[in-house]
Design a protein around this motif. Structure first.
Motif, PDB file in Angstrom:
ATOM      1  N   ALA A 236       0.869  -1.076  -0.092  1.00 48.42           N
ATOM      2  CA  ALA A 236       0.025   0.126   0.267  1.00 48.42           C
ATOM      3  C   ALA A 236       0.982   1.199  -0.068  1.00 48.42           C
ATOM      4  CB  ALA A 236      -0.808  -0.114   1.262  1.00 48.42           C
ATOM      5  N   GLY A 237       1.959   1.246   0.601  1.00 52.85           N
ATOM      6  CA  GLY A 237       2.998   2.339   0.775  1.00 52.85           C
ATOM      7  C   GLY A 237       3.454   2.709  -0.922  1.00 52.85           C
ATOM      8  N   GLY A 238       3.743   1.723  -1.627  1.00 48.78           N
ATOM      9  CA  GLY A 238       4.075   1.960  -2.971  1.00 48.78           C
ATOM     10  C   GLY A 238       3.076   2.179  -3.915  1.00 48.78           C
ATOM     11  N   ILE A 239       1.962   1.935  -3.446  1.00 47.03           N
ATOM     12  CA  ILE A 239       0.817   2.361  -4.358  1.00 47.03           C
ATOM     13  C   ILE A 239       0.519   3.721  -4.030  1.00 47.03           C
ATOM     14  CG2 ILE A 239      -1.983   1.645  -4.557  1.00 47.03           C
ATOM     15  CD1 ILE A 239      -0.950  -1.174  -3.974  1.00 47.03           C
ATOM     16  N   VAL A 240       0.317   4.149  -2.661  1.00 47.09           N
ATOM     17  CA  VAL A 240       0.003   5.557  -2.246  1.00 47.09           C
ATOM     18  C   VAL A 240       1.084   6.545  -3.073  1.00 47.09           C
ATOM     19  CG1 VAL A 240       0.008   7.226  -0.374  1.00 47.09           C
ATOM     20  CG2 VAL A 240      -1.309   5.072   0.048  1.00 47.09           C
ATOM     21  N   THR A 241       2.224   6.128  -3.045  1.00 55.38           N
ATOM     22  CA  THR A 241       3.339   7.124  -3.709  1.00 55.38           C
ATOM     23  C   THR A 241       2.809   7.144  -5.095  1.00 55.38           C
ATOM     24  OG1 THR A 241       5.112   6.363  -2.091  1.00 55.38           O
ATOM     25  CG2 THR A 241       5.796   7.073  -4.335  1.00 55.38           C
ATOM     26  N   SER A 242       2.648   6.165  -5.846  1.00 52.46           N
ATOM     27  CA  SER A 242       2.303   6.128  -7.379  1.00 52.46           C
ATOM     28  C   SER A 242       0.878   6.894  -7.529  1.00 52.46           C
ATOM     29  CB  SER A 242       1.954   4.589  -7.918  1.00 52.46           C
ATOM     30  OG  SER A 242       3.226   4.090  -7.967  1.00 52.46           O
ATOM     31  N   LEU A 243      -0.120   6.800  -6.855  1.00 57.35           N
ATOM     32  CA  LEU A 243      -1.234   7.723  -6.747  1.00 57.35           C
ATOM     33  C   LEU A 243      -0.968   9.109  -6.794  1.00 57.35           C
ATOM     34  CD1 LEU A 243      -3.797   5.555  -4.643  1.00 57.35           C
ATOM     35  CD2 LEU A 243      -3.671   5.680  -7.250  1.00 57.35           C
ATOM     36  N   GLU A 244      -0.032   9.480  -5.583  1.00 58.64           N
ATOM     37  CA  GLU A 244       0.282  10.607  -5.341  1.00 58.64           C
ATOM     38  C   GLU A 244       0.960  11.477  -6.622  1.00 58.64           C
ATOM     39  OE1 GLU A 244       2.301  10.517  -1.699  1.00 58.64           O
ATOM     40  OE2 GLU A 244       0.481  10.836  -0.474  1.00 58.64           O
ATOM     41  N   ASN A 245       1.936  10.623  -6.983  1.00 66.33           N
ATOM     42  CA  ASN A 245       2.936  10.895  -8.285  1.00 66.33           C
ATOM     43  C   ASN A 245       1.928  11.126  -9.486  1.00 66.33           C
ATOM     44  OD1 ASN A 245       5.144  10.677  -6.833  1.00 66.33           O
ATOM     45  ND2 ASN A 245       5.752   8.757  -7.323  1.00 66.33           N
ATOM     46  N   ALA A 246       0.762  10.558  -9.572  1.00 68.73           N
ATOM     47  CA  ALA A 246      -0.218  10.716 -10.538  1.00 68.73           C
ATOM     48  C   ALA A 246      -1.142  11.941 -10.384  1.00 68.73           C
ATOM     49  CB  ALA A 246      -0.964   9.483 -11.009  1.00 68.73           C
ATOM     50  N   GLY A 247      -1.066  12.435  -9.334  1.00 70.26           N
ATOM     51  CA  GLY A 247      -2.117  13.449  -8.919  1.00 70.26           C
ATOM     52  C   GLY A 247      -3.543  12.957  -8.430  1.00 70.26           C
TER      53      GLY A 247
END
Length: 353
Positions: A236-247
């Motif tokens: 989930a940590g990696g997923i949240v980072t990807s979501l944040e990077n995509a805005g």
């Protein structure tokens, strides 16, 4: 006299006798073998998931000592390497350790290790993941874990659930628990959400999970993802980072394991829930079975799983409403472990203290 007290008394008497016999025995191999008989092996599968070193290991060691003060835990972590874990297992057998609690990197391969060990008088406790032919099995109800994850995601979506497109990032396909999580989640989600638009394995690796999330964003569309199922908190940590990077903000993201980083993301609002599988229950039960098998005491199992005496514990959903009454109340974390300076105000709002 409660069960743990009974075991402590039996354990102290039995192990003291073994030590006395050892002292009277000949020097060398015979006495060494008797000393080894007071040892219990604990083999955990990996260190990418924080819970194993931070929670499972110390709770198991404490519970063994509480039940059998002369017993010693011999611990190793396989760091996701099945060959390394086989070497660790074989070394314990060679050293005369009579009970091994093992959370296998690969359950199918570990099943092949059990009978040769048993032929040498070694008992095997399957810890968290089932192993065919083991002497006992302790885990949480992993199918129920997946159901709870799916249900919590649906609850977080509310009225949007019926049309939501869901991304599922599952655990390592070699892990039988991952299959049960996935199965339970599918049962909860299918027919209730709009559709599962993208599904892949994150291999229990935050980096891989983040990469799969980026692929899902490209596949489904940035504005079309309603929620994300993550099989555990690390991913989930990696997923949240990807979501944040995509805005992408504000969509439900679930996890599992109640890792401190996952709890912090729940406080911050970037993760919606986790599943708490208390090591306060799991590790002591595995330790209890291990000590019982060492001392020849009948184990108190709830059921059988494929013929193996088993105890399956109940998991709990943790979200922002019950952090205080679960992981803090149980002593897994202190408020200070969770509430960094950046999270202090939000912790206060949630009553975390």
């Amino acid at each position: 006299m409660n069960a743990m007290t009974r075991r402590a008394v039996i354990g102290t008497a039995a192990v003291s006798m073994a030590l006395a016999l050892s002292a009277c025995g000949k020097a060398g191999g015979d006495s060494e073998e008797k000393r080894s008989s007071t040892k219990i092996g604990l083999l955990l599968p990996e260190n990418k998931t924080a819970r194993y070193e931070a929670l499972d290991k110390p709770q198991f060691e404490k519970a063994v000592k509480d039940a059998c003060r002369h017993c010693e835990v011999v611990y190793n972590n396989a760091a996701s390497d099945v060959v390394k874990q086989k070497q660790q297992f074989d070394q314990l057998v060679a050293d005369g350790v009579k009970v091994i609690a093992i959370d296998p990197v690969d359950s199918a391969k570990a099943a092949g290790w059990v009978k040769p060990a048993q032929d040498k008088g070694v008992k095997v406790v399957a810890y968290d993941r089932a192993i065919e032919g083991a002497d006992a099995y302790v885990s949480h109800d992993n199918y129920k874990v997946g159901e709870l994850q799916g249900e919590a995601l649906i609850a977080a979506l509310g009225a949007k659930a019926a049309t939501a497109q869901i991304v599922m990032i599952n655990g390592d396909e070699k892990d039988p628990n991952a299959a049960l999580f996935k199965q339970g989640a599918h049962i909860a989600l299918e027919g209730t959400v709009g559709k599962i638009a993208y599904e892949a394995s994150g291999e229990w690796d935050p980096k891989v999970a983040g990469e799969k999330m980026s692929a899902a964003i490209s596949s489904v569309g940035k504005g079309k993802i309603g929620a994300v199922y993550s099989a555990n908190d690390g991913m989930a940590g990696g997923i949240v980072t990807s979501l944040e990077n995509a805005g992408i903000k504000g969509i439900p993201v679930g996890g599992q394991d109640a890792e401190v980083a996952g709890i912090q993301r729940i406080v911050a609002g970037t993760q919606t829930f986790t599943i708490y599988k208390s090591p306060m229950d799991l590790a002591p039960k595995a330790a209890e079975f291990s000590v019982d098998l060492l001392l020849g005491v009948p184990i108190l199992a709830q059921r059988e799983t494929n013929g193996v005496p088993s105890s399956l514990l109940d998991p709990v959903v943790v979200d922002k409403t019950n952090i205080q009454s679960t992981v803090i109340k149980d002593g897994i974390y202190k408020a200070g472990d969770i509430c960094t300076k950046e999270l202090a105000a939000k912790c206060a709002e949630l009553g975390i203290k």
